[in-house]
Design a protein around this motif. Structure first.
Motif, PDB file in Angstrom:
ATOM      1  N   PHE A  31      37.312  33.212  34.770  1.00 41.79           N
ATOM      2  CA  PHE A  31      37.857  34.030  35.858  1.00 41.79           C
ATOM      3  C   PHE A  31      36.727  34.594  36.707  1.00 41.79           C
ATOM      4  N   ARG A  33      36.423  37.060  40.245  1.00 38.77           N
ATOM      5  CA  ARG A  33      37.224  37.777  41.247  1.00 38.77           C
ATOM      6  C   ARG A  33      36.815  37.425  42.680  1.00 38.77           C
ATOM      7  N   ARG A  75      39.197  29.864  37.788  1.00 36.47           N
ATOM      8  CA  ARG A  75      40.162  30.588  38.622  1.00 36.47           C
ATOM      9  C   ARG A  75      39.415  31.636  39.433  1.00 36.47           C
ATOM     10  N   SER A  78      40.377  35.888  41.088  1.00 39.48           N
ATOM     11  CA  SER A  78      41.182  36.295  39.937  1.00 39.48           C
ATOM     12  C   SER A  78      40.426  37.381  39.187  1.00 39.48           C
ATOM     13  N   GLU A  93      44.677  39.722  37.625  1.00 39.98           N
ATOM     14  CA  GLU A  93      45.365  39.812  38.916  1.00 39.98           C
ATOM     15  C   GLU A  93      44.898  38.667  39.808  1.00 39.98           C
ATOM     16  N   ASP A  94      45.855  37.913  40.301  1.00 44.74           N
ATOM     17  CA  ASP A  94      45.554  36.879  41.295  1.00 44.74           C
ATOM     18  C   ASP A  94      45.425  37.603  42.637  1.00 44.74           C
ATOM     19  N   ASP A  96      44.904  36.702  45.573  1.00 50.92           N
ATOM     20  CA  ASP A  96      45.576  36.078  46.723  1.00 50.92           C
ATOM     21  C   ASP A  96      47.016  36.557  46.839  1.00 50.92           C
ATOM     22  N   THR A 100      50.225  39.567  38.745  1.00 51.81           N
ATOM     23  CA  THR A 100      49.409  39.744  37.540  1.00 51.81           C
ATOM     24  C   THR A 100      50.053  38.978  36.384  1.00 51.81           C
TER      25      THR A 100
END
Ligand code: FAD
Length: 544
Positions: A31, A33, A75, A78, A93-94, A96, A100
């Motif tokens: 992940f 962000r 990802r 994220s 949390e995505d 875009d 979540t």
């Protein structure tokens, strides 16, 4: 095995790719962000400066490559919001969609890095005031420079600050550099930074030491920076680079142990206080090398190596992180300053006994064109000569010498080993007695008692008669206040003029003639010390 990694740059991406190389069957989820993974933080200042022209070059491995070649479930955008250690899941949390969701893990690696420190200075949030961590920050700063910014204030003369200064100057921007400490690059011993500071000033940088930004204010089309000294600097751009703090929010919220400066505590296998969770990189508190005391050193090399090592351990290999030695180098305007291991400040703090010496040899044979001076400070145990740390400054050959010295420290070598190490030599590259050998000769002479040395900051305390053993012409060009000139070549004829009831300190330009003088005087029964590195060291310690 399902391995989940939080953070997709230096430590995280290293961990993910290593994991795949060790296991074709593991499920690996990474992940990040931000929009990018595995980008070259260290290259960001040079993109601002235009030296790296192509932004794409900063993207070392794109998500698609990590998916295709390594089968990593990357990802981006994220953000991992929390860890449920009981259930072994992270909440994500995505960014875009705002959605979540939970993702389970068998083993979790936190590679969340460190965030720039944002001091509570009024105006810090103004649009022209920046910090530099990622490509988005870089784009914002570069755009201001591209739009024609003429003036910049850089707050903080650490590694990133200095690199940005160089690149802004390269772009024709007039830079004011503000640093709270009385030196640039606080991780170094102050005298070793003097040549670098002088170079910055010679390149037109307005270096303001012992000062601090107290407020940023927006004027119509520019900013005002109010300094503690009362000076107000008008500018088009501010970069605040006063250090970083570990990104430990996830870890602390999950109840993982952290150190006093916020680093996530890990063992030698990079496991946190929860054995199912490892942590690597700028986010962690590790131990220093060689002493094993807790430390936090945010550097790319340790982050990458820790990423690999954490994964090796997870996949059952016997590994132990040796500790971070702090080997680092910064370059600007053709010069470089580098360090490895302990410095005098850290040894003082740790209460460890040490001796320092300085040498100022050429980077390569003096008779071959283009030789330039290197200054080396070597710190070692006065009892057994074990090398504890080194700093090197100069315009050529700095990286070569610091890397040799870094390995010497890793290998637990002594100054006697440095006398003996055999290094590559041809006139354009080095000297038959390499700069590293020279440092070894001088330091070994001190441990053996062939020579006694004194450092510039000890001169007052020892209250000795100062003898400048250089030529009268050199003496006339400038000397240490109170020194008497007795050139080394006539010293034997002048022994009767010297007091036997008082300590003597001799010095020359770089310490070599001083050493000869010391040997003469010691053998004639005088209590004498050589000023290590001579007048050159003195001028670095006490620049006029
Ligand atoms: P990072 O590389 O910072 O990666 C951490 C990542 O985690 C970030 O991308 C962040 O977005 C992500 N993240 C954090 N929290 C979450 C979350 N909750 N969910 C999802 N993602 C998250 N070091 C050197 O040794 N030499 C240099 O020349 C050098 N130059 C540098 C120049 C600049 C401008 C900068 C900023 C750093 C430089 N460094 C240099 C330091 C080096 O980049 C760092 O030590 C290294 O990147 C640390 O790696 P890391 O994996 O711990 O953290």
């Amino acid at each position: 095995m399902k391995l989940v990694i939080v953070g997709g740059v230096a430590g995280g991406a290293s961990a993910a790719t290593r994991a795949r190389r060790l296991s074709e069957t593991a499920e690996i989820v990474m992940f990040e962000r931000g929009p990018d993974v595995s980008f070259a933080n260290c290259g960001l200042p040079y993109y601002i400066g235009g030296i790296i022209a192509d932004r794409e070059k900063l993207l070392v491995a794109k998500p698609q490559l990590l998916r295709d070649r390594f089968g990593i479930d990357v990802r981006t955008l994220s953000e991992v919001r929390s860890i449920d250690r009981e259930r072994k899941v992270v909440r994500v949390e995505d960014l875009d969609s705002g959605r979540t969701y939970e993702e389970s893990y068998d083993r979790l690696i936190l590679a969340t890095g460190a965030a720039p420190i944002r001091p509570p200075i009024p105006g810090l949030d103004l649009p022209g005031v920046h910090t530099l961590r990622n490509l988005a920050d870089t784009d914002r700063i570069k755009e201001i420079v591209d739009r024609g910014a003429r003036r910049a204030v850089v707050v903080g003369a650490g590694f990133i600050g200095i690199e940005v200064v160089e690149n802004l100057v390269h772009r024709g921007v007039a830079v004011t550099l503000v640093e709270l400490s009385d030196q640039i690059l606080p991780p170094f011993d102050r005298e070793m930074t003097t040549p670098f500071e002088q170079l910055l000033r010679a390149k037109g940088v307005d270096v303001r030491l012992g000062d601090a930004a107290e407020a940023f204010e927006q004027e119509s089309d520019h900013l005002k920076v109010k300094l503690r000294s009362g000076i107000v600097v008008e500018t088009d751009l501010v970069l605040v680079g006063i250090g970083v703090r570990p990104e430990n929010i996830l870890a602390t919220a999950a109840g993982l142990e952290t150190g006093p400066r916020g680093g996530i505590r890990v063992d030698r296998a990079m496991r946190t206080s929860d054995p199912a969770i490892s942590a690597v990189g700028d986010a962690v508190e590790t131990v220093d090398f060689p002493f094993g005391a807790p430390t936090q050193i945010p550097l790319a090399g340790p982050a990458n190596r820790q990423g690999r090592l954490a994964v090796d351990h997870i996949f059952g290999r016997e590994v132990a992180y040796r500790g971070t030695q702090g080997t680092a180098i910064v370059g600007a305007f053709g010069a470089a300053l580098a360090a490895t291991g302990m410095n005098a400040k850290s040894l003082d703090r740790a209460g460890r006994p040490y001796q320092a010496i300085y040498v100022h040899p050429n980077d390569h044979a003096g008779y071959y064109p283009g030789a330039s001076r290197l200054s080396i400070k070597l710190l070692f145990d006065p009892a057994d000569g074990k090398v504890l740390g080194a700093q090197v400054v100069g315009s050529a050959g700095v990286d070569n010498r610091i890397n040799v010295l870094a390995i010497a420290i890793q290998a637990g070598m002594t100054v006697f080993d440095l006398e003996q190490v055999e290094l590559a030599y041809a006139p354009q590259f080095g000297s038959a007695k390499d700069a590293v050998n020279m440092a070894g000769f001088v330091a070994a002479g001190v441990v053996r008692g062939d020579s006694r040395v004194v450092l510039p900051d000890q001169l007052e305390a020892i209250d000795a008669m100062l003898i400048d053993v250089r030529s009268p012409a050199e003496f006339a060009r400038g000397t240490i206040p109170g020194a008497t000139n007795i050139p080394v070549d006539v010293l034997r004829n002048r022994l009767g003029d010297l007091p036997r009831d008082r300590r003597l300190v001799v010095f020359c330009q770089v310490g070599q003639r001083g050493y000869v003088a010391t040997r003469i005087l010691m053998q004639h029964g005088f209590d004498v010390r050589n000023l290590s590195g001579g007048f050159t060291t003195y001028q670095m310690a006490r620049p006029t």
